[in-house]
Every structure is written in C-alpha cells, then in structure tokens.
Design a protein around this motif. Structure first.
Motif, PDB file in Angstrom:
ATOM      1  N   ALA A   1     107.517  49.393  88.614  1.00 40.83           N
ATOM      2  CA  ALA A   1     107.547  51.100  88.272  1.00 40.83           C
ATOM      3  C   ALA A   1     106.400  51.427  87.388  1.00 40.83           C
ATOM      4  N   VAL A   2     105.624  50.483  86.344  1.00 39.07           N
ATOM      5  CA  VAL A   2     105.100  50.780  85.613  1.00 39.07           C
ATOM      6  C   VAL A   2     103.564  50.940  86.095  1.00 39.07           C
ATOM      7  N   LEU A   3     103.406  49.986  87.193  1.00 38.65           N
ATOM      8  CA  LEU A   3     102.210  50.034  88.130  1.00 38.65           C
ATOM      9  C   LEU A   3     102.216  51.163  88.938  1.00 38.65           C
ATOM     10  N   TYR A   4     103.207  51.807  89.389  1.00 34.04           N
ATOM     11  CA  TYR A   4     103.318  52.843  90.369  1.00 34.04           C
ATOM     12  C   TYR A   4     103.016  54.345  89.396  1.00 34.04           C
ATOM     13  N   ARG A   5     103.464  54.085  88.332  1.00 36.64           N
ATOM     14  CA  ARG A   5     103.388  55.099  87.371  1.00 36.64           C
ATOM     15  C   ARG A   5     101.835  55.211  86.918  1.00 36.64           C
ATOM     16  N   ARG A   6     100.980  54.332  86.715  1.00 39.86           N
ATOM     17  CA  ARG A   6      99.795  53.985  86.418  1.00 39.86           C
ATOM     18  C   ARG A   6      98.880  54.802  87.746  1.00 39.86           C
ATOM     19  N   LEU A   7      99.650  54.810  88.737  1.00 41.25           N
ATOM     20  CA  LEU A   7      98.801  55.244  89.851  1.00 41.25           C
ATOM     21  C   LEU A   7      99.293  56.716  90.009  1.00 41.25           C
ATOM     22  N   GLY A   8      99.792  57.382  89.049  1.00 43.02           N
ATOM     23  CA  GLY A   8     100.085  58.709  88.942  1.00 43.02           C
ATOM     24  C   GLY A   8     101.391  59.323  89.910  1.00 43.02           C
ATOM     25  N   ILE A   9     102.123  58.104  90.216  1.00 44.00           N
ATOM     26  CA  ILE A   9     103.444  58.197  91.109  1.00 44.00           C
ATOM     27  C   ILE A   9     104.616  58.511  89.954  1.00 44.00           C
ATOM     28  N   GLU A  10     105.289  59.689  90.567  1.00 45.42           N
ATOM     29  CA  GLU A  10     106.572  60.044  89.773  1.00 45.42           C
ATOM     30  C   GLU A  10     107.633  58.802  90.143  1.00 45.42           C
ATOM     31  N   VAL A  11     107.904  58.017  89.478  1.00 44.68           N
ATOM     32  CA  VAL A  11     108.778  56.894  89.842  1.00 44.68           C
ATOM     33  C   VAL A  11     110.091  56.885  88.951  1.00 44.68           C
ATOM     34  N   GLU A  12     111.365  56.343  89.376  1.00 41.59           N
ATOM     35  CA  GLU A  12     112.346  56.029  88.669  1.00 41.59           C
ATOM     36  C   GLU A  12     112.825  54.858  89.236  1.00 41.59           C
ATOM     37  N   THR A  13     113.648  54.039  88.381  1.00 41.99           N
ATOM     38  CA  THR A  13     114.354  52.713  88.903  1.00 41.99           C
ATOM     39  C   THR A  13     115.865  52.895  88.483  1.00 41.99           C
ATOM     40  N   GLU A  14     116.594  52.884  89.521  1.00 40.04           N
ATOM     41  CA  GLU A  14     118.167  52.796  89.617  1.00 40.04           C
ATOM     42  C   GLU A  14     118.777  51.844  90.012  1.00 40.04           C
ATOM     43  N   VAL A  15     120.004  51.368  89.111  1.00 38.72           N
ATOM     44  CA  VAL A  15     120.862  50.405  89.679  1.00 38.72           C
ATOM     45  C   VAL A  15     121.807  50.977  90.719  1.00 38.72           C
ATOM     46  N   VAL A  16     121.904  50.534  91.995  1.00 34.37           N
ATOM     47  CA  VAL A  16     122.396  50.978  93.073  1.00 34.37           C
ATOM     48  C   VAL A  16     123.874  51.268  92.776  1.00 34.37           C
ATOM     49  N   SER A  17     124.548  50.524  91.908  1.00 33.93           N
ATOM     50  CA  SER A  17     126.114  50.724  91.746  1.00 33.93           C
ATOM     51  C   SER A  17     125.998  51.984  90.938  1.00 33.93           C
ATOM     52  N   GLU A  18     125.196  52.327  90.441  1.00 31.49           N
ATOM     53  CA  GLU A  18     125.297  53.861  89.541  1.00 31.49           C
ATOM     54  C   GLU A  18     124.975  54.960  90.609  1.00 31.49           C
TER      55      GLU A  18
END
Length: 338
Positions: A64-81
């Motif tokens: 996710a850090v690398l996507y964000r460095r490309l200007g992508i709006e990204v979030e990481t989620e646990v599927v159970s949540e």
C-alpha cells in the motif's frame, strides 16, 4: 487438525523458500495482461482497497505504501472486518489477496453482492474460489504447502509489483533483487537474541508490513509472543515492556526514515533489550546493535532484499526453540472457519 505430515514441517518450509525467487520472477513476468487490466480499473475508479487475511494482509500493508507513492488513494482492510462493517457502496477497485484463495472470509465476501465495486483477486491457486469468481492475478508454482508463509509472501509481492509497474513504477531494481538473491550472515543476529523470550519487530513505511509478517512467523513457528510496531508507535508507550528478555528487530530501508533508526535503537538498548538491525540504508552501522548488512535499497527492491533474509533468520531462530518446527498444534494452513 493440521495436514502437515509429522517430521516434515521444516523441510517443507525450506523447500518453499528455495524456489521462491524463481517463482516470484516468473509470476511477475506472467502477470502483465491481468496487471494492466487491474491498473486500468484503479485509474477508472480512483480508489483501491486491498483486502486479505493473515500474512496476505501484511503483504498488502507493505504494498500500500508503494501505491500511495504513485498517488493512488489506497486502504488496507481485514476481510473479517469488512464482513461485519461493509464499506459504503461507492465506485472502488477491490483486490482480494489470498494465497489459497479459499479462506473462509474470502469465500463469504465473494458471496456478497459487489455493488459498484470492481473486484479482482491475487492468489496462488487459479482453481480456488477466488481464482474462479473474479479476474485474478495468479502466482506461479501453485499453493504453498508449508504451514508458515514464506514463498507466498514473495510471490504476492511480485504480483503487486506487476500492477505497480502497470501504473508507472519502474520495476528494474526490484527484479534485480529477485534475480540475484542476497544471503547475508545471520549468525551474529541469532546469537544476540538467543536468550530472548519475546520479540518486537519494527520498521517504517514499506518495511513495516514486512515486520508484521515477521512477527506472525515468530508466533506460528517459535510459539513466542511477538509484536510488530511501526517505529513511531513503538515510541508511544510499548517501550515500557522492554527488558533483556525482549529482543528488538529493526528493519531499516534507505530514504527519509533511515535517520530515525539510530535513536530508536539507542532507546531500546538503554532499556536492556538486544537490538538487531536488518540494514538497507547504506548508512553507518548503528552503535551497540548487531547489523545484518543488505544492499542499499528502498521500495519494492528493499522488500525483496530483506524479506527472504528475515525469513531465514526467523525460521532458524524458531528451529532452535521448537521441536518439529513448522508442524502446527492448533492451526491449519487454510483457515476456513469464520
């Protein structure tokens, strides 16, 4: 019950690790068309959710850090949540990551309507529920057989790299780390932490997800308490638990965060904790810490350099503490219960 055959746990882990670089390279080179399709979706929706369970979640946290460095709006989620508190129904690209593709939470999520989500998968098994239900990036070599994740982590990162490259990230330095693996001396690090009964692994930015996957490895294989705390988070209270019995493993990449590591290491040493640094910063060794020296790298190249070295260290660390390491007592390779 585990499906691991008694007496084979460590051998299975070592077999997976031995092939992981070749499988990761092949996975990257075979992923181009699907990676381009996923990249187009990300550009179109403007939002990316990386969703997973277990070690795959920590892969996403690093990527996710690398996507964000490309200007992508990204979030990481646990599927159970996500099953309990679904996201608002908006246009977004969702990448479900699961080495087996059959985790209980992944299957349950796929049974729910996508709404305005554009769903994709990342898996090592094309015939899994995930591989069948959505367009999927598929790693080379089939599902991982050993209990603790090793090869699946590196292959999953390689598939993320294919997507990142389709979004414009130059992949050459990262691929060089796969093509010519680095195998540093870990003997001093093992000696430094020999008396420890718990570990704290810590990184910054792209290496924090690697630290988190490392802590999971310690708990699964060594059966010891292990935490993974981002460097700043470690400063905010958990320092109270430090003692000579609590070993510290710092992951230090090149870049802006490299200068923060010496102060944190000094504070840990002042509390009596032995400190090991997997150092990719290119800076001088940190005083009063054991350094595992790696090439100067950041981004995905740093992940590809440090992850196999950390795996080798932690598997050896665990093998010195547990009989029949890699043969789980209470867990299975694929968790199907919600």
């Amino acid at each position: 019950m585990s499906t691991i055959v008694p007496g084979t746990g460590l051998a299975m882990i070592e077999a997976e690790m031995a092939r992981q670089h070749a499988d990761a390279l092949a996975s990257f080179h075979g992923a181009g068309p699907m990676a381009a399709r996923l990249a187009d979706s990300i550009r179109r929706t403007g939002r990316l959710t990386l969703a997973a369970m277990g070690g795959s979640h920590w892969v996403n946290r690093a990527a996710a850090v690398l996507y964000r460095r490309l200007g992508i709006e990204v979030e990481t989620e646990v599927v159970s949540e996500l099953l309990i508190t679904p996201q608002p129904d908006r246009e977004r690209t969702v990448l479900l990551v699961s080495q087996s593709g059959n985790s209980g939470e992944i299957v349950a999520f796929l049974e729910r309507p996508a709404g305005r989500q554009e769903r994709f998968g990342l898996t090592l098994d094309a015939d899994s529920a995930l591989g069948r239900c959505v367009p999927a990036l598929v790693g080379v070599g089939g599902s991982e057989k050993a209990f603790a994740a090793t090869r699946s982590l590196l292959v999953s990162h390689a598939l993320h790299l294919a997507v990142l490259a389709a979004l414009g990230l130059p992949p050459e330095r990262a691929l060089a780390m796969l093509d010519a693996p680095v195998r540093p001396d870990i003997g001093g690090a093992l000696s430094a932490l020999a008396a420890c009964t718990s570990l704290i692994l810590s990184g910054r930015a792209e290496l924090q997800g690697v630290a988190e996957s490392g802590a999971l490895c310690v708990m699964e294989l060594a059966r010891l308490p292990a935490l993974a705390l981002e460097g700043g988070q470690l400063r905010h209270g958990p320092m109270e638990m430090l003692s000579p019995a609590s070993g510290i493993v710092l992951l230090r990449a090149a870049g802006p965060s490299a200068s923060l590591a010496p102060g944190l290491a000094a504070a840990c040493r002042a509390a009596g904790s032995p400190v090991v640094v997997f150092d990719l910063s290119g800076e001088a060794d940190i005083a009063d810490a054991v350094t595992v020296r790696l090439p100067r790298e950041e981004g995905m190249a740093a992940i590809f350099a440090v992850l196999p070295a950390l795996q080798a260290f932690l598997v050896t660390f665990a093998a010195g503490r547990v009989d029949h390491v890699g043969e789980p007592l209470r867990s299975t390779k694929v968790t199907t219960e919600l």
